[in-house]
Design a protein around this motif. Structure first.
Motif, PDB file in Angstrom:
ATOM      1  N   THR A 125       0.833  -1.210   0.000  1.00 43.13           N
ATOM      2  CA  THR A 125       0.000   0.000   0.000  1.00 43.13           C
ATOM      3  C   THR A 125       0.861   1.251   0.000  1.00 43.13           C
ATOM      4  O   THR A 125       0.598   2.210  -0.745  1.00 43.13           O
ATOM      5  N   VAL A 126       1.898   1.267   0.824  1.00 42.89           N
ATOM      6  CA  VAL A 126       2.798   2.431   0.898  1.00 42.89           C
ATOM      7  C   VAL A 126       3.506   2.642  -0.443  1.00 42.89           C
ATOM      8  O   VAL A 126       3.594   3.780  -0.935  1.00 42.89           O
ATOM      9  N   CYS A 127       4.000   1.570  -1.036  1.00 47.88           N
ATOM     10  CA  CYS A 127       4.700   1.691  -2.326  1.00 47.88           C
ATOM     11  C   CYS A 127       3.774   2.222  -3.407  1.00 47.88           C
ATOM     12  O   CYS A 127       4.165   3.092  -4.203  1.00 47.88           O
ATOM     13  N   CYS A 128       2.544   1.720  -3.459  1.00 58.22           N
ATOM     14  CA  CYS A 128       1.585   2.195  -4.460  1.00 58.22           C
ATOM     15  C   CYS A 128       1.190   3.645  -4.200  1.00 58.22           C
ATOM     16  O   CYS A 128       1.008   4.426  -5.143  1.00 58.22           O
ATOM     17  N   SER A 129       1.076   4.012  -2.934  1.00 56.40           N
ATOM     18  CA  SER A 129       0.747   5.398  -2.591  1.00 56.40           C
ATOM     19  C   SER A 129       1.856   6.347  -3.044  1.00 56.40           C
ATOM     20  O   SER A 129       1.588   7.411  -3.622  1.00 56.40           O
ATOM     21  N   LEU A 130       3.104   5.960  -2.787  1.00 57.05           N
ATOM     22  CA  LEU A 130       4.235   6.781  -3.222  1.00 57.05           C
ATOM     23  C   LEU A 130       4.302   6.824  -4.746  1.00 57.05           C
ATOM     24  O   LEU A 130       4.622   7.860  -5.335  1.00 57.05           O
ATOM     25  N   GLY A 131       3.989   5.692  -5.376  1.00 59.09           N
ATOM     26  CA  GLY A 131       3.963   5.661  -6.836  1.00 59.09           C
ATOM     27  C   GLY A 131       2.917   6.602  -7.393  1.00 59.09           C
ATOM     28  O   GLY A 131       3.144   7.290  -8.400  1.00 59.09           O
ATOM     29  N   PHE A 132       1.744   6.656  -6.751  1.00 58.53           N
ATOM     30  CA  PHE A 132       0.681   7.570  -7.167  1.00 58.53           C
ATOM     31  C   PHE A 132       1.116   9.024  -7.028  1.00 58.53           C
ATOM     32  O   PHE A 132       0.974   9.827  -7.955  1.00 58.53           O
ATOM     33  N   MET A 133       1.674   9.359  -5.876  1.00 59.99           N
ATOM     34  CA  MET A 133       2.089  10.744  -5.637  1.00 59.99           C
ATOM     35  C   MET A 133       3.219  11.145  -6.584  1.00 59.99           C
ATOM     36  O   MET A 133       3.241  12.279  -7.100  1.00 59.99           O
ATOM     37  N   ALA A 134       4.138  10.229  -6.843  1.00 56.43           N
ATOM     38  CA  ALA A 134       5.231  10.529  -7.764  1.00 56.43           C
ATOM     39  C   ALA A 134       4.714  10.693  -9.192  1.00 56.43           C
ATOM     40  O   ALA A 134       5.220  11.527  -9.957  1.00 56.43           O
ATOM     41  N   SER A 135       3.691   9.936  -9.557  1.00 54.42           N
ATOM     42  CA  SER A 135       3.154  10.000 -10.919  1.00 54.42           C
ATOM     43  C   SER A 135       2.515  11.351 -11.217  1.00 54.42           C
ATOM     44  O   SER A 135       2.464  11.778 -12.373  1.00 54.42           O
ATOM     45  N   THR A 136       2.014  12.025 -10.186  1.00 53.17           N
ATOM     46  CA  THR A 136       1.396  13.334 -10.427  1.00 53.17           C
ATOM     47  C   THR A 136       2.433  14.379 -10.863  1.00 53.17           C
ATOM     48  O   THR A 136       2.065  15.392 -11.457  1.00 53.17           O
ATOM     49  N   LEU A 137       3.715  14.112 -10.585  1.00 51.65           N
ATOM     50  CA  LEU A 137       4.761  15.053 -11.004  1.00 51.65           C
ATOM     51  C   LEU A 137       4.871  15.099 -12.531  1.00 51.65           C
ATOM     52  O   LEU A 137       5.397  16.081 -13.082  1.00 51.65           O
ATOM     53  N   ILE A 138       4.371  14.074 -13.198  1.00 54.72           N
ATOM     54  CA  ILE A 138       4.401  14.046 -14.660  1.00 54.72           C
ATOM     55  C   ILE A 138       3.599  15.211 -15.242  1.00 54.72           C
ATOM     56  O   ILE A 138       3.905  15.699 -16.329  1.00 54.72           O
TER      57      ILE A 138
END
Length: 294
Positions: free
Chosen positions: A92-105
């Motif tokens: 869950t933490v990894c996917c959450s960080l992945g989501f937040m990082a993806s918004t930087l796109i």
């Protein structure tokens, strides 16, 4: 191990909300002044996958004790011991960080970046909603409603004039999701009543849940039919698609309807839940794109 996590989050169910996000993005691009960027399309896809995976994994973790007590869910990955609680939280933490990082796109559009943490909090909140409110079904609908709204904002971050097209599409997703979740929750009506959970079937009965589901799906069709009134590029092709959606939803209710207040054909409920609703989301995307291109 990866297969276990994909089964845990029912990865194929990403097809429920993703098509609406893509349709909303296509609608925004069709308007004058919107510029297509490949990174936006990639960002929408990554955000959808990561956000849903995080929310679903957290839901499984939050419900692990309830799932262990429920005969229908006792063999899920956490109650059966196929996955540990710690590994699911880490996922869950990894996917959450992945989501937040993806918004930087989406930069220089800062709205998705600023909204990423509140969106995750809202998604996670759904996992506890049925413990205190019968509006948990609507909460799930509101969570999926964020997909078309967010996709539109990615393409067109302006808020003036008010973007009624994605708002109507988002509301349609809300009522559509709440409607099919009411049907799905009927499988656990007896368990929810015994354990004090606030699902509609558990508190008010299966027939009441089906009536509310039918009403929600009727509102869904009306909202979809209203979109061309505020979004000029849509025409007869889209209206034809709305008509097909109405027929699919009628079929869904026909398949899953209870013969008695506590008698459900669980096989038909699952067909209605997955296959029919994938037809709605993917089909409407196809019709919408065809209308925009035509």
């Amino acid at each position: 191990m990866l297969r276990q996590f994909l089964e845990l989050i029912r990865f194929s169910h990403t097809l429920f909300a993703l098509p609406f996000a893509l349709l909303s993005a296509a609608m925004a691009l069709r308007l004058d002044g919107s510029v297509f960027r490949w990174q936006d399309a990639i960002g929408i896809l990554l955000c959808m996958v990561f956000a849903r995976s995080a929310a679903m994994a957290f839901n499984r973790w939050a419900d692990r004790k309830l799932d262990a007590e429920n005969p229908r869910t006792s063999q899920r990955h956490l109650p059966s011991g196929r996955l540990s609680a710690g590994s699911v939280i880490l996922f869950t933490v990894c996917c959450s960080l992945g989501f937040m990082a993806s918004t930087l796109i989406f930069l220089p559009n800062v709205v998705p970046v600023a909204a990423s943490a509140p969106v995750l909090a809202f998604l996670f909140g759904y996992s506890y909603a049925k413990r205190f409110s019968s509006f948990a079904h609507a909460w799930l609908g509101a969570a999926l409603m964020l997909a078309p709204l967010a996709a539109w904002i990615v393409i067109r971050p302006q808020f003036v004039p008010i973007p009624w097209a994605p708002i109507l599409l988002g509301l349609a997703v809300l009522f559509w999701t709440a409607g099919f979740d009411l049907i799905y929750a009927c499988q656990d009506a007896e368990f929810d009543a015994e354990t004090g959970l606030h699902s509609v079937p558990g508190r008010y009965g299966i027939r009441t849940a089906f009536r509310l589901s039918a009403a929600a799906h009727a509102v869904t069709v009306l909202l979809l039919a209203a979109i061309p009134l505020v979004y000029a590029p849509f025409g007869p092709i889209f209206y034809g698609g709305v008509g097909v959606v109405a027929l699919i939803l009628l079929t869904e209710h026909f398949l899953a309807r209870p013969k008695k207040d506590t008698a459900l054909d669980l096989v038909k409920v699952n067909v209605a839940f997955f296959q029919m609703n994938v037809l709605v989301s993917v089909g409407l995307l196809a019709v919408g794109i065809l209308d925009l291109v035509w």
